[in-house]
Design a protein around this motif. Structure first.
Motif, PDB file in Angstrom:
ATOM      1  N   ILE A   1       0.859  -1.184   0.000  1.00  0.00           N
ATOM      2  CA  ILE A   1       0.000   0.000   0.000  1.00  0.00           C
ATOM      3  C   ILE A   1       0.898   1.238   0.000  1.00  0.00           C
ATOM      4  O   ILE A   1       2.090   1.149   0.317  1.00  0.00           O
ATOM      5  CB  ILE A   1      -0.959   0.037   1.219  1.00  0.00           C
ATOM      6  N   THR A   2       0.313   2.375  -0.334  1.00  0.00           N
ATOM      7  CA  THR A   2       1.080   3.624  -0.293  1.00  0.00           C
ATOM      8  C   THR A   2       0.993   4.228   1.104  1.00  0.00           C
ATOM      9  O   THR A   2       0.149   3.834   1.917  1.00  0.00           O
ATOM     10  CB  THR A   2       0.525   4.634  -1.317  1.00  0.00           C
ATOM     11  N   GLU A   3       1.851   5.213   1.355  1.00  0.00           N
ATOM     12  CA  GLU A   3       1.818   5.888   2.653  1.00  0.00           C
ATOM     13  C   GLU A   3       0.497   6.620   2.852  1.00  0.00           C
ATOM     14  O   GLU A   3      -0.033   6.661   3.969  1.00  0.00           O
ATOM     15  CB  GLU A   3       2.988   6.865   2.769  1.00  0.00           C
ATOM     16  N   GLU A   4      -0.050   7.173   1.783  1.00  0.00           N
ATOM     17  CA  GLU A   4      -1.333   7.872   1.875  1.00  0.00           C
ATOM     18  C   GLU A   4      -2.457   6.911   2.242  1.00  0.00           C
ATOM     19  O   GLU A   4      -3.313   7.222   3.069  1.00  0.00           O
ATOM     20  CB  GLU A   4      -1.660   8.581   0.547  1.00  0.00           C
ATOM     21  N   GLN A   5      -2.451   5.740   1.610  1.00  0.00           N
ATOM     22  CA  GLN A   5      -3.469   4.736   1.932  1.00  0.00           C
ATOM     23  C   GLN A   5      -3.340   4.306   3.391  1.00  0.00           C
ATOM     24  O   GLN A   5      -4.348   4.140   4.084  1.00  0.00           O
ATOM     25  CB  GLN A   5      -3.326   3.523   1.010  1.00  0.00           C
ATOM     26  N   ALA A   6      -2.114   4.112   3.839  1.00  0.00           N
ATOM     27  CA  ALA A   6      -1.887   3.698   5.229  1.00  0.00           C
ATOM     28  C   ALA A   6      -2.403   4.754   6.196  1.00  0.00           C
ATOM     29  O   ALA A   6      -3.051   4.425   7.196  1.00  0.00           O
ATOM     30  CB  ALA A   6      -0.404   3.433   5.464  1.00  0.00           C
ATOM     31  N   ALA A   7      -2.129   6.019   5.901  1.00  0.00           N
ATOM     32  CA  ALA A   7      -2.576   7.100   6.790  1.00  0.00           C
ATOM     33  C   ALA A   7      -4.095   7.168   6.859  1.00  0.00           C
ATOM     34  O   ALA A   7      -4.673   7.304   7.946  1.00  0.00           O
ATOM     35  CB  ALA A   7      -1.999   8.431   6.316  1.00  0.00           C
TER      36      ALA A   7
END
Length: 84
Positions: A64-70
């Protein structure tokens, strides 16, 4: 002893052993389920720490991307803190 009698005793013994093993497995599964159900829930902070660690690992693995994780972490935090 006749062959039929020996065969009956052998089969009966094997069937009884299978039943005992099956019952023991069922009892062990029930004990495990009860320990999970009756164990106290983890505190919200430790649950959030676990979620954060899992998401950080998923980002490292490029799952996943960092944005998705956040976004996901904030959504989960809202649910966990809403329960507490």
């Amino acid at each position: 002893m006749h062959r039929k009698a020996i065969r009956y005793v052998t089969r009966s013994t094997a069937a009884a052993a299978g039943s005992i093993a099956s019952a023991a497995t069922s009892v062990a599964a029930a004990a495990l389920a009860a320990s999970i159900i009756f164990s106290p829930a983890a505190e919200a902070s430790s649950r959030l720490d676990g979620v954060h660690a899992d998401l950080a690992r998923a980002v490292q693995l490029n799952q996943i991307t960092e944005e998705q994780a956040a976004k996901f972490e904030s959504k989960i935090a809202g649910r966990i803190l809403g329960e507490a």
